[in-house]
Design an enzyme around this catalytic site. Sequence first.
Site, PDB file in Angstrom:
ATOM      1  CD  GLU A  86      72.870 -16.388 -41.716  1.00  0.00           C
ATOM      2  OE1 GLU A  86      72.226 -16.974 -40.812  1.00  0.00           O
ATOM      3  OE2 GLU A  86      72.979 -15.158 -41.789  1.00  0.00           O
ATOM      4  CE  LYS A 282      69.622 -16.085 -37.631  1.00  0.00           C
ATOM      5  NZ  LYS A 282      70.530 -16.033 -38.774  1.00  0.00           N
ATOM      6  CG  ASP A 298      72.111 -29.342 -25.985  1.00  0.00           C
ATOM      7  OD1 ASP A 298      71.537 -28.735 -26.896  1.00  0.00           O
ATOM      8  OD2 ASP A 298      71.499 -30.010 -25.125  1.00  0.00           O
ATOM      9  CG  HIS A 395      73.475 -11.753 -46.483  1.00  0.00           C
ATOM     10  ND1 HIS A 395      73.718 -12.470 -45.346  1.00  0.00           N
ATOM     11  CD2 HIS A 395      72.459 -12.369 -47.110  1.00  0.00           C
ATOM     12  CE1 HIS A 395      72.878 -13.470 -45.272  1.00  0.00           C
ATOM     13  NE2 HIS A 395      72.096 -13.437 -46.340  1.00  0.00           N
TER      14      HIS A 395
HETATM   15  C1  MEV Z   1      71.591 -12.578 -40.048  1.00  0.00           C
HETATM   16  O1  MEV Z   1      71.751 -13.961 -39.882  1.00  0.00           O
HETATM   17  C2  MEV Z   1      71.968 -11.850 -38.773  1.00  0.00           C
HETATM   18  C3  MEV Z   1      71.706 -10.330 -38.803  1.00  0.00           C
HETATM   19  O2  MEV Z   1      70.345 -10.099 -39.135  1.00  0.00           O
HETATM   20  C4  MEV Z   1      71.998  -9.853 -37.405  1.00  0.00           C
HETATM   21  C5  MEV Z   1      71.596  -8.412 -37.151  1.00  0.00           C
HETATM   22  O3  MEV Z   1      70.699  -7.884 -37.839  1.00  0.00           O
HETATM   23  O4  MEV Z   1      72.185  -7.822 -36.230  1.00  0.00           O
HETATM   24  C6  MEV Z   1      72.549  -9.669 -39.820  1.00  0.00           C
END
Ligand code: MEV
Length: 450
Positions: A86, A282, A298, A395
């Site tokens: 990513e 995530k 792992d 991003h």
């Molecule tokens: C993207 O991979 C992760 C985010 O969505 C985490 C978040 O929203 O805190 C940017």
Amino acid sequence: MKHKPVEGFSKMSKQGKIEWLVNEYLNGSEKAMQTLTQYWNDDEELQKLHDEFSENTLSNFYMPLGFAPNFLIDDQLHCLPMAIEESSVVAAASKAAKFWLDKGGFKTRVLSKTKLGHVHFMFEGDKEKLSRFFVDSLLPILHSDTKQITKNMQARGGGILDIKLVDKSDEIDAYYQLHAEFDTVDSMGANFINSCLEQFANTLKSEMENSEMFTEAEKDSLQIVMCILSNYTPECLVRAEVSCPVEMLSDKGISAQEFVEKFSRAVKIAEVEPYRAATHNKGIMNGVDAVVIATGNDFRAVEACAHVFASRNGKYTSLTHCEVKDGQFHFWLDLPVSLGTVGGLTSLHPLVKIALEVLGNPNAERLMEITAVAGLAQNFAAIRSLVTTGIQKGHMKMHLLNILNQLEATEEEKQHFVSYFKDKTVSHHAVIGEFCRLRGVDNLEELKRK
Ligand code: MEV
């Protein structure tokens, strides 16, 4: 197109497997064949090593290995290896590291490192008898029968910590467990734990068979269902934290007070709202997984554990928390993470060896600490962007190269775009627009034809 089953696939040669795959699933494409073989390593020994990590290996699947420098962790500078595809993750980690570098850096502490495994079994008989049998006769034999397996682990300071009989018959009729706790020192310990568990099951069977406490019917009712470690290790827990006076946190044109309020609110929302908590966590796992993969551990086990832990109180919630106390901002992550720095891929994969060396060849505890820091930093960077500029600005800047590669831009064109978007917001639409202008075409279709 209908496909035919294949016999003896695993026994075919690598070339044979590729030919079968290409003919059966890729329309016999020469290009597909080339792509699969193009990723082979010229060094045959190295390729063989990778082939043997898994079954039916036909090619290598590259993942970028990035490094995020300037992580001050417990007063020691680290450069974190991160294997992740990513585009913005390594950049975000590096930014968070830099942000905390002059504010005391990250502090960590392993809270405990117990690993778990279970023999799941069925027993239709007297509970009291089973419990007495476990304490009075079985328990010492479980330990003595596993002596051979635990010898080396004990020499390294680990071994079996505890074994309990757990009555689960309220949940499933006749269901019990031998719940065992282990210290596997610097190894992840899966094979060690599973070998101990299988021996426990054999001992349970033979000791019950030879015992005079049980009736024949009771003995016949004993069934071992399975012996397996648990990837839920809530007591293999590490804390990573940052803190600083609130006034040090003015950021991106907003006051320190406002930043802290917005930041704390974002964390609160993740604490109470599972929809947000999933995305919030995530983001934490973006950092955690990247270090876990780079160090040959792992990541599926780590993911499974983190999400069960996040729902341990019956509702899925944030893994990070923050508070302001006496003018001090505190932000922390409690992460259950079972890792190893010996055994498995750690001594086999040449890049894993490099990653561990860059980290100063840490023991498992230190790797737990570093990994948790990666998660906390990632979460800090994400929330910081979300409550200030929004996530897309950074991003999309990182994503720009992906878009340009999809459009097959030349190196010269890429350079043009990087400077063109220095002071503009990147969007797919804006990139296409500028690309069309640059190549003197009217739309994407024409662009693709050029
Ligand atoms: C993207 O991979 C992760 C985010 O969505 C985490 C978040 O929203 O805190 C940017």
